[in-house]
Structures are given as structure tokens and as C-alpha cells.
Design an enzyme around this catalytic site. Structure first.
Site, short mmCIF file in Angstrom:
data_model
loop_
_atom_site.label_atom_id
_atom_site.label_comp_id
_atom_site.label_asym_id
_atom_site.label_seq_id
_atom_site.Cartn_x
_atom_site.Cartn_y
_atom_site.Cartn_z
N GLN A 96 -4.00 -1.21 10.01
CA GLN A 96 -4.04 -2.39 9.37
C GLN A 96 -4.42 -3.45 10.17
O GLN A 96 -4.27 -3.62 11.45
CB GLN A 96 -2.52 -2.77 8.85
CG GLN A 96 -2.37 -4.14 8.33
CD GLN A 96 -3.06 -4.15 6.77
OE1 GLN A 96 -2.99 -3.27 6.07
NE2 GLN A 96 -3.81 -5.31 6.50
N LYS A 116 0.86 -1.18 0.05
CA LYS A 116 -0.04 -0.06 -0.04
C LYS A 116 0.88 1.29 -0.03
O LYS A 116 0.76 2.16 -0.82
CB LYS A 116 -0.99 -0.14 1.07
CG LYS A 116 -1.93 -1.22 1.20
CD LYS A 116 -2.59 -1.25 2.45
CE LYS A 116 -3.58 -2.63 2.49
NZ LYS A 116 -4.21 -2.75 3.62
N ASP A 168 -10.64 3.13 4.73
CA ASP A 168 -10.95 1.88 4.81
C ASP A 168 -12.58 1.70 4.55
O ASP A 168 -13.31 0.74 4.21
CB ASP A 168 -10.62 0.95 5.68
CG ASP A 168 -9.18 0.08 5.57
OD1 ASP A 168 -9.24 0.00 4.08
OD2 ASP A 168 -8.31 0.03 6.15
#
Ligand code: NDP
Length: 284
Positions: A93, A49, A116
Site C-alpha cells: 500500500q 481490499k 498493482d
């Protein structure tokens, strides 16, 4: 002939477009990525990412903490990022260590920086179809891929297998908001095949290698494989396979995503688009 839904190619086009737009900006979009602990898979995902974010010209902040960071300290990190005007997007994460309440951490992220799309406010807005700031990256990536290949979902029977908050549920909501007729199956569903045989589009997101077999889908169905399963061939090597029996589905499906190079790169594309969208939101 079955067409491969080439997530790698489509994602590259999305990256190119973002890169060109970012090159014109004096102030760059900034993504903060938080990694707790040393889970090897998480480290790989975070690196992918961040590498991509930098390639596109974004600023990327890499925040790594040990497994034993306290929940309170992590919440303070997030609060500081929420208050930092230079940061546009915050990614934590997952999974987090068991000592930390994941729901509490996600809720601590400002919904306008929730790259997200996991914050309850964004999930809620998606659920009632009222413009969330962003939607979950994999769900967005799948919709982008279908759109690129002109696969219309309106009025189609779609079966989503898997109901996680990260993949299955947001994909199902997004497809329903696009006027598909959506059935969600999960581990307690009795006779999944009965549902999938009626589906024009099957999205499989369960983490079970080659679960979806040829005899479970109708002719010319569209197959979207989200699964990433590591199969250890021996101690020294491994292969990655999806949740669908790709080789045997190939002659039956109308379109199918490969693993790798299908949904995976589209998830990263979704993340980059979300980061850029949040930047634009915060900078008019
Ligand atoms: P979770 O483990 O959080 O959820 C799995 C879901 O699948 C659950 O809803 C579970 O049902 C259901 N399930 C599990 N086994 C079966 C079964 N035998 N039959 C029917 N349903 C079943 O996984 P995620 O949603 O996070 O991820 C799913 C897969 O997608 C994984 O392989 C993951 O690595 C991959 N992934 C890929 C991404 C990409 O970019 N390509 C991004 C994110 C994930 P229940 O709710 O009843 O427990």
C-alpha cells in the site's frame, strides 16, 4: 440523455463472476497486503481490499509494520513472499514512509506477483504493448467500464489529465494500445482547455476538486473522473468529490462516472481480477 457509468453495478457483476469461479477451486488465490505505518486513508483502502478479497473466497494475508521499519527489513518481507509458493499476489500500500525508497520496494516484488502492475517490467511491457502480467488496477477498471458500456476508444481523441505512474500514465498507455489518440496533460500544460475541448473522452486524475468544468469539454464527451477529494464541511463531517464538476457536466456529457461509485469500485474490481489472473498464471 447523459448516462451514468455505474462502477458499483459493473464491479458487482465482476465480483460475482470471480466468486463463482473461485468457489470451484480447491486451492484459493492468495493476496498478501503490506501496510507500513498508520496513515488513516491507507488503512481504509487496505481494509476495503481485504474485505472484498475474503468475500470472493480468496485467502488474504494482512502484514502490518510500524512506520519505522527499515527498508532492508521490508525488502526481506517481500523476498520471503516472492519465495512463498502459496502467495500469488503482493500489494504494497502506497505511500510508504519517506525513509523508504518506494521504487526499490516495487522493484523487489516479483513481476509475476506484482498485482498493482507497478513493477518496471510490467510498466515496460505495457509501454511496448507486449502482454504485461497485469496492468495497474485503476487503468484496468476504467477500460472494463468503457467496455461494459460499449464505448469504443479506437480512433477517439482522448485527453488524460494527470501523469502519475499509478493512474495517468498507465491509463494513457492502455488507451493508446487500444488505438485511441491520446494526449496527456499535467501541471505544466499550458491551456488544458484547448486540449480537452477537442476530446471525445476525458480522463481526469489529478486530485483537484471539480477541476474539469462544463466549458472545458465538448458536447457529448465521455467523462471519466478518477479523483477522490475529501472536502471538510466542518470538523465533524466531510464529503467526497471528484476532479470534475459532475452536476454541471451532467447535461453536457454523453457518459460520466460519479464519485463515489464510479472508478473507485472498478479499481477494486481490477485488483481482484489481477489477483485471480496471477493465480491462474502461476497455476496454469
Ligand atoms: P498524483 O498526485 O500522484 O499525481 C497527480 C497528477 O496530476 C500529476 O501528474 C500532476 O502533474 C497532475 N496535476 C496536479 N494538479 C494539476 C493541475 N492543476 N492541472 C493539471 N494537472 C495537474 O496523484 P494520483 O495520480 O495518485 O491520483 C490522482 C487522483 O486520483 C487523486 O485524487 C487520487 O486520490 C485519485 N485516485 C483514485 C483512485 C480510484 O480508484 N478512484 C485510485 C488512485 C488514485 P505533474 O506530474 O506535473 O506534477
Amino acid at each position: 440523455m447523459t448516462k451514468i457509468l455505474d462502477g458499483k453495478k459493473v464491479s458487482e457483476q465482476i465480483f460475482e463472476k470471480i466468486k463463482k469461479e473461485v468457489a470451484k477451486l480447491s486451492k484459493k488465490p492468495k493476496l498478501a497486503v503490506i501496510l507500513v505505518g498508520d496513515n488513516p486513508a491507507s488503512q481504509i483502502y487496505v481494509n476495503i481490499k481485504q474485505k472484498r478479497a475474503i468475500e470472493l473466497g480468496f485467502d488474504s494475508v494482512d502484514l502490518k509494520y510500524p512506520e519505522n521499519i527499515t527498508e532492508q527489513d521490508l525488502l526481506t518481507v517481500i523476498e520471503n513472499l516472492n519465495n512463498d509458493k502459496s502467495v500469488n499476489a503482493i500489494l504494497v500500500q502506497l505511500p510508504l514512509p519517506k525513509t523508504i525508497n518506494t521504487a526499490k520496494v516495487i522493484e523487489a516484488i516479483a513481476p509475476q506477483k506484482d498485482v498493482d502492475g507497478f513493477h518496471p517490467e510490467n510498466i515496460g511491457k505495457l509501454t511496448v504493448n507486449q502482454n504485461p502480467y497485469v496492468v495497474a488496477c485503476t487503468a484496468r477498471g476504467i477500460l472494463e467500464l468503457l467496455n461494459y458500456y460499449n464505448i469504443n476508444v479506437e480512433g477517439k481523441n482522448v485527453v488524460v489529465i494527470g501523469r502519475s505512474n499509478i493512474v495517468g500514465t498507465p491509463v494513457a498507455r492502455l488507451l493508446q494500445n487500444k488505438n485511441a489518440t491520446v494526449t496527456v496533460c499535467h501541471s505544466k500544460t499550458v491551456n488544458i482547455k484547448e486540449h480537452t475541448l477537442n476530446a471525445d473522452i476525458v480522463v481526469c486524475a489529478i486530485g483537484q476538486p471539480k477541476f474539469l468544468k462544463e466549458d472545458m469539454v465538448k458536447e457529448r464527451a465521455v467523462i471519466i473522473d478518477v479523483g477522490i477529494n475529501r472536502i471538510d464541511d466542518n470538523k465533524a463531517s466531510y464529503t467526497i468529490c471528484g476532479d470534475t464538476d459532475f452536476e454541471n457536466l451532467l447535461s453536457k456529457a454523453s457518459y460520466i462516472t460519479p464519485v463515489p461509485k464510479g472508478v473507485g469500485p472498478m479499481t477494486i474490481a481490477g485488483l481482484m481480477q489481477n489477483t485471480f489472473d496471477l493465480y491462474k498464471l502461476q497455476n496454469n
